[in-house]
Motif scaffolding. Structure first.
Motif, mmCIF file in Angstrom:
data_model
loop_
_atom_site.group_PDB
_atom_site.id
_atom_site.type_symbol
_atom_site.label_atom_id
_atom_site.label_comp_id
_atom_site.label_asym_id
_atom_site.label_seq_id
_atom_site.Cartn_x
_atom_site.Cartn_y
_atom_site.Cartn_z
ATOM 1 N N ASP A 1 -4.942 -6.222 8.380
ATOM 2 C CA ASP A 1 -4.741 -5.829 9.775
ATOM 3 C C ASP A 1 -5.354 -6.816 10.756
ATOM 4 O O ASP A 1 -5.226 -6.656 11.957
ATOM 5 C CB ASP A 1 -5.387 -4.462 10.011
ATOM 6 C CG ASP A 1 -4.443 -3.357 9.591
ATOM 7 O OD1 ASP A 1 -3.224 -3.596 9.625
ATOM 8 O OD2 ASP A 1 -4.925 -2.277 9.239
ATOM 9 N N GLN B 1 0.814 -1.219 0.000
ATOM 10 C CA GLN B 1 0.000 0.000 0.000
ATOM 11 C C GLN B 1 0.850 1.273 0.000
ATOM 12 O O GLN B 1 1.772 1.407 0.800
ATOM 13 C CB GLN B 1 -0.917 0.005 1.216
ATOM 14 C CG GLN B 1 -2.015 1.035 1.089
ATOM 15 C CD GLN B 1 -2.835 1.184 2.367
ATOM 16 O OE1 GLN B 1 -2.456 0.661 3.401
ATOM 17 N NE2 GLN B 1 -3.932 1.890 2.273
ATOM 18 N N TYR B 2 0.493 2.173 -0.897
ATOM 19 C CA TYR B 2 1.144 3.490 -1.056
ATOM 20 C C TYR B 2 2.561 3.408 -1.579
ATOM 21 O O TYR B 2 3.256 4.423 -1.619
ATOM 22 C CB TYR B 2 1.117 4.297 0.247
ATOM 23 C CG TYR B 2 -0.279 4.600 0.717
ATOM 24 C CD1 TYR B 2 -1.270 4.911 -0.203
ATOM 25 C CD2 TYR B 2 -0.623 4.581 2.052
ATOM 26 C CE1 TYR B 2 -2.555 5.177 0.204
ATOM 27 C CE2 TYR B 2 -1.902 4.848 2.479
ATOM 28 C CZ TYR B 2 -2.867 5.142 1.548
ATOM 29 O OH TYR B 2 -4.144 5.400 1.954
ATOM 30 N N ARG B 3 3.046 2.214 -1.970
ATOM 31 C CA ARG B 3 4.342 2.144 -2.637
ATOM 32 C C ARG B 3 4.143 2.395 -4.121
ATOM 33 O O ARG B 3 3.020 2.548 -4.586
ATOM 34 C CB ARG B 3 4.980 0.760 -2.432
ATOM 35 C CG ARG B 3 5.208 0.390 -0.998
ATOM 36 C CD ARG B 3 6.353 1.183 -0.448
ATOM 37 N NE ARG B 3 6.796 0.642 0.834
ATOM 38 C CZ ARG B 3 7.670 -0.335 0.948
ATOM 39 N NH1 ARG B 3 8.180 -0.897 -0.110
ATOM 40 N NH2 ARG B 3 8.028 -0.740 2.142
ATOM 41 N N MET C 1 1.362 -15.406 11.524
ATOM 42 C CA MET C 1 2.795 -15.109 11.464
ATOM 43 C C MET C 1 3.456 -15.390 12.807
ATOM 44 O O MET C 1 4.593 -15.850 12.876
ATOM 45 C CB MET C 1 3.010 -13.662 11.037
ATOM 46 C CG MET C 1 3.054 -13.545 9.527
ATOM 47 S SD MET C 1 3.578 -11.947 8.953
ATOM 48 C CE MET C 1 2.075 -11.046 9.062
ATOM 49 N N GLN D 1 5.209 -1.167 8.357
ATOM 50 C CA GLN D 1 5.676 -2.385 7.697
ATOM 51 C C GLN D 1 6.203 -3.349 8.741
ATOM 52 O O GLN D 1 6.951 -2.947 9.627
ATOM 53 C CB GLN D 1 6.785 -2.008 6.707
ATOM 54 C CG GLN D 1 6.913 -2.986 5.577
ATOM 55 C CD GLN D 1 5.689 -2.958 4.686
ATOM 56 O OE1 GLN D 1 5.184 -1.887 4.395
ATOM 57 N NE2 GLN D 1 5.205 -4.104 4.272
ATOM 58 N N ARG D 2 5.722 -4.584 8.641
ATOM 59 C CA ARG D 2 6.180 -5.548 9.641
ATOM 60 C C ARG D 2 7.362 -6.330 9.133
ATOM 61 O O ARG D 2 7.446 -6.570 7.934
ATOM 62 C CB ARG D 2 5.051 -6.507 9.993
ATOM 63 C CG ARG D 2 4.189 -5.928 11.082
ATOM 64 C CD ARG D 2 2.986 -6.810 11.311
ATOM 65 N NE ARG D 2 1.974 -6.456 10.330
ATOM 66 C CZ ARG D 2 0.687 -6.445 10.606
ATOM 67 N NH1 ARG D 2 0.260 -6.744 11.797
ATOM 68 N NH2 ARG D 2 -0.188 -6.130 9.699
ATOM 69 N N ARG E 1 -1.350 4.814 6.646
ATOM 70 C CA ARG E 1 -0.447 3.750 6.230
ATOM 71 C C ARG E 1 -0.032 2.908 7.427
ATOM 72 O O ARG E 1 0.322 3.417 8.484
ATOM 73 C CB ARG E 1 0.777 4.413 5.625
ATOM 74 C CG ARG E 1 1.760 3.421 5.129
ATOM 75 C CD ARG E 1 2.844 4.145 4.413
ATOM 76 N NE ARG E 1 3.914 3.224 4.148
ATOM 77 C CZ ARG E 1 5.015 3.590 3.565
ATOM 78 N NH1 ARG E 1 5.189 4.842 3.215
ATOM 79 N NH2 ARG E 1 5.951 2.728 3.334
ATOM 80 N N ARG E 2 -0.093 1.607 7.226
ATOM 81 C CA ARG E 2 0.301 0.726 8.307
ATOM 82 C C ARG E 2 1.810 0.642 8.388
ATOM 83 O O ARG E 2 2.523 0.877 7.431
ATOM 84 C CB ARG E 2 -0.244 -0.676 8.059
ATOM 85 C CG ARG E 2 -1.719 -0.771 8.212
ATOM 86 C CD ARG E 2 -2.190 -2.103 7.699
ATOM 87 N NE ARG E 2 -1.727 -2.320 6.335
ATOM 88 C CZ ARG E 2 -0.878 -3.271 6.007
ATOM 89 N NH1 ARG E 2 -0.373 -4.054 6.911
ATOM 90 N NH2 ARG E 2 -0.523 -3.416 4.751
ATOM 91 N N ARG F 1 5.976 -14.777 6.119
ATOM 92 C CA ARG F 1 5.068 -13.701 5.740
ATOM 93 C C ARG F 1 4.300 -14.067 4.474
ATOM 94 O O ARG F 1 3.083 -13.890 4.384
ATOM 95 C CB ARG F 1 5.902 -12.444 5.507
ATOM 96 C CG ARG F 1 5.103 -11.195 5.324
ATOM 97 C CD ARG F 1 6.044 -10.005 5.283
ATOM 98 N NE ARG F 1 5.660 -9.076 4.231
ATOM 99 C CZ ARG F 1 4.666 -8.232 4.366
ATOM 100 N NH1 ARG F 1 3.972 -8.186 5.483
ATOM 101 N NH2 ARG F 1 4.357 -7.416 3.395
#
Lengths: 326, 312
Positions: free
Chosen positions: A222, A126-128, A230, B311-312, B308-309, A236
């Motif tokens: 989420d 997201q948003y990349r 995980m 990053q894990r 924006r979450r 992942r």
């Protein structure tokens, strides 16, 4: 489950019957086969026109109910009546349905698979950059009608062929007229012709699915169960594909049923523009020729395909979501 | 008790009334949020330009709609004809902008009608439940199965004559409310047992008033965003029908008609196809941008506005 399925199927059969009947009645009341014959050169006499219309069960002087009953009696025995030229409709349904289904099925599988993959990956990123580009691309594609995409691709193919000096991309017909070859060559020729129309249909579907899948995927990323997956030691990638994507596919399965109807009518433009003789092109031609029985047959086909897609999406739903499998 | 006290006081002491007026603040909030979204601003300005083009275009070009210039048949863009002429010498700029006006009107009308029907059918089905619900949803299912495209094509000869586009718009809306109505029904079912709805019901408020005053306003944001998207869907649907000559009929003119006319010349006289198509794509794009932004601004649970979450 069996009783549920049986009731569903019965409901579908009733809906298809009503939709087809409605289409027949509407077409019989609004189209004008008499005008079609009267416009012939030289103009036939009234008696000749009447005799011809009677033979085809299209005479507007016969009460509509009586024509409908005759037509329905035929349909019950698997006979959809005759075209306005006097040929049988039923055998043509099978060939034309084959053309349309080949086109639509391949495009649906390709478009939805690519759309789901891109949409899900965009949600993860997201948003990349990947997300931004794919979101903008699908937004743009969704704003262009299928007609415009089809014509644009065709114009592009013509220009490309002109530049190259030979026919790299075929943009007309299902296969080369008068083509004579063995099974393998004919297949290759058909695939060659199918490339562009399939691409046109798949692109629009791809955009719709990418957009939808991105949203549903964002909803589950989420969620606690993904974190749990995980935490218990899954990589992942595995957690995202097995736990997040599978859950995110459930709403998409329902969405599939809605898009399929759009797909079948989208195929109409593609067939007509690329010179394929499928159901959609047949519908457009039959309306301009006031061919009532063909219109009813095509409506029946469309209703059946939409129902089949709806049933398929129910089955997909049951496969993806164990909770409904009780 | 406090309400009776407030009511007992003479009008003219507004400082005493406890609650600040809530709705205006919400509108202001939403407005501010909308104007902070670049997409919406871009969409609104594009739409404003298109409305101006649709209203002023045919007046500015110096040519009448449908007027033929026999000295310039199928000629490219020039000072005389800004977007060239078609094969009968009609000015493409004038035809396209006049068509744009009809297409916009159709889009607007279809969005209003279909959203209104969807809201009423969905909310009454969801609120009343039982047989009313089953009957209404069955009608929606039937219309979903019935290929709307076929029905519109069969009825296309009724779109001829002045004002035929209005009939087309009504029919287009008749076939585009079903999916939204199912969404509204789902939302209504979950609202039906809320305390404020129950309270109204136990006070004896009739069902139609509960639906109109308590349930529909609750989902107004969903409906507004959906209506915006419906505009672009309708415009695309109209183009598709007109492409086959089954949509808007002469003497009416729409973007679809102009595009269909130009499509046959797409390779030889590009201006006939490119100019109306560009107008159409920009129109749909602008409406979609506004609709998308509206959905984000009005719906607090909207996905794309979520921060924006990590990053894990």
């Amino acid at each position: 489950m069996g009783a549920f399925l049986a009731r569903r199927l019965l409901n579908y059969a009733v809906l298809v019957f009503l939709a087809t009947s409605f289409a027949y009645l509407l077409a019989a009341a609004n189209l004008d086969p008499r005008g079609y014959f009267e416009k012939m050169q030289p103009p036939p006499t009234d008696a000749v026109v009447d005799a011809r219309l009677d033979a085809l069960n299209l005479n507007d002087r016969t009460p509509l109910v009586q024509r409908y009953a005759t037509w329905l009696g035929g349909v019950a025995q698997g006979d959809f009546g005759k075209t306005i030229q006097g040929r049988d409709v039923t055998p043509q349904i099978w060939t034309k349905a084959g053309v349309t289904l080949r086109l639509v099925t391949v495009a649906t599988v390709l478009g939805s698979a690519a759309g789901i993959a891109v949409g899900a990956y965009a949600a993860v990123r997201q948003y990349r950059r990947f997300d931004r580009i794919s979101t903008a691309a699908s937004f743009l594609v969704l704003s262009v009608p299928t007609v415009v995409i089809a014509i644009g691709v065709q114009v592009g193919a013509i220009a490309l062929n002109d530049i190259l000096g030979f026919q790299l991309l075929r943009f007309s017909g299902e296969y080369t007229a008068g083509f004579d070859g063995t099974g393998g060559e004919l297949l290759l020729n058909r695939v060659h012709h199918a490339l562009l129309p399939t691409f046109v249909l798949a692109v629009a579907l791809f955009a719709a699915f990418a957009r939808y899948q991105r949203n549903t995927m964002l909803d589950v990323l989420d969620a606690d169960f993904v974190r749990t997956a995980m935490a218990k030691g899954l990589t992942r990638r595995k957690a995202l594909i097995r736990h997040a994507l599978r859950t995110a596919l459930i709403p998409t399965a329902t969405y599939f049923a809605f898009t399929f109807g759009v797909m079948v009518s989208g195929a109409t433009f593609t067939e007509k523009i690329y010179g394929w003789h499928g159901m959609g092109a047949w519908l457009i031609d039959s309306i301009s020729q006031h061919d009532v029985h063909v219109v009813a047959a095509v409506s029946c086909f469309m209703a059946v395909t939409i129902m089949a897609a709806s049933l398929l999406s129910d089955l997909l739903y049951a496969w993806l979501d164990p909770r409904v499998r009780v | 008790m406090s309400t009776t006290e407030t009511r007992a006081e003479p009008a003219g002491t507004p400082a005493e009334t406890p609650a600040a007026p809530a709705p205006p603040r919400r509108i202001r909030d939403v407005g501010r949020r909308l104007l902070a979204t670049p997409r919406v601003v871009a969409g609104l300005s594009l739409l404003a330009l298109l409305v101006a083009a649709a209203l002023l275009g045919p007046l500015l070009s110096g040519w009448e709609v449908g007027e033929r210039d026999y000295t310039a048949l199928l000629e490219g863009p020039s000072a005389e004809h800004w977007a060239g002429t078609n094969r009968t010498g009609q000015d493409v700029f004038t035809q396209s902008t006049a068509g744009l006006r009809t297409s916009m009107l159709i889009g607007l009308l279809v969005a209003l009608l279909s959203t209104a029907v969807a809201a009423l059918v969905g909310s009454f089905a969801g609120y009343l439940g039982r047989s009313a619900d089953r009957a209404l949803m069955w009608i929606a299912d039937l219309l979903l199965v019935l290929p709307g495209f076929v029905v519109l094509a069969i009825l296309s000869r009724h779109f001829a004559g002045a004002g035929g586009w209005f009939v087309l718009a009504v029919l287009l809306s008749a076939f585009s409310w079903m999916v939204t109505s199912k969404m509204v029904r789902g939302a209504t079912v979950s609202l039906r047992e809320r305390e404020y709805v129950r309270a109204a019901r136990f006070m004896g408020v009739p069902p139609y008033r509960i639906v109109l005053r308590h349930i529909l306003p609750h989902m107004s944001s969903l409906l507004i965003a959906d209506a915006t998207i419906a505009v672009s869907t309708a415009v695309i649907g109209e183009t598709a029908l007109s492409y086959f000559g089954l949509g808007v009929q002469a003497p009416d003119i729409s973007l679809g008609v102009v595009i269909a006319d130009g499509a046959r010349f797409a390779t030889t006289a590009w201006w006939m196809f490119l100019f109306p198509t560009a107008l159409l794509v920009v129109l749909v794009l602008a409406v979609n941008m506004i609709g998308d932004g509206l959905r984000d601004a009005l719906d607090p649970q909207s996905v794309s506005r979520r921060p924006r979450r990590k990053q894990r």
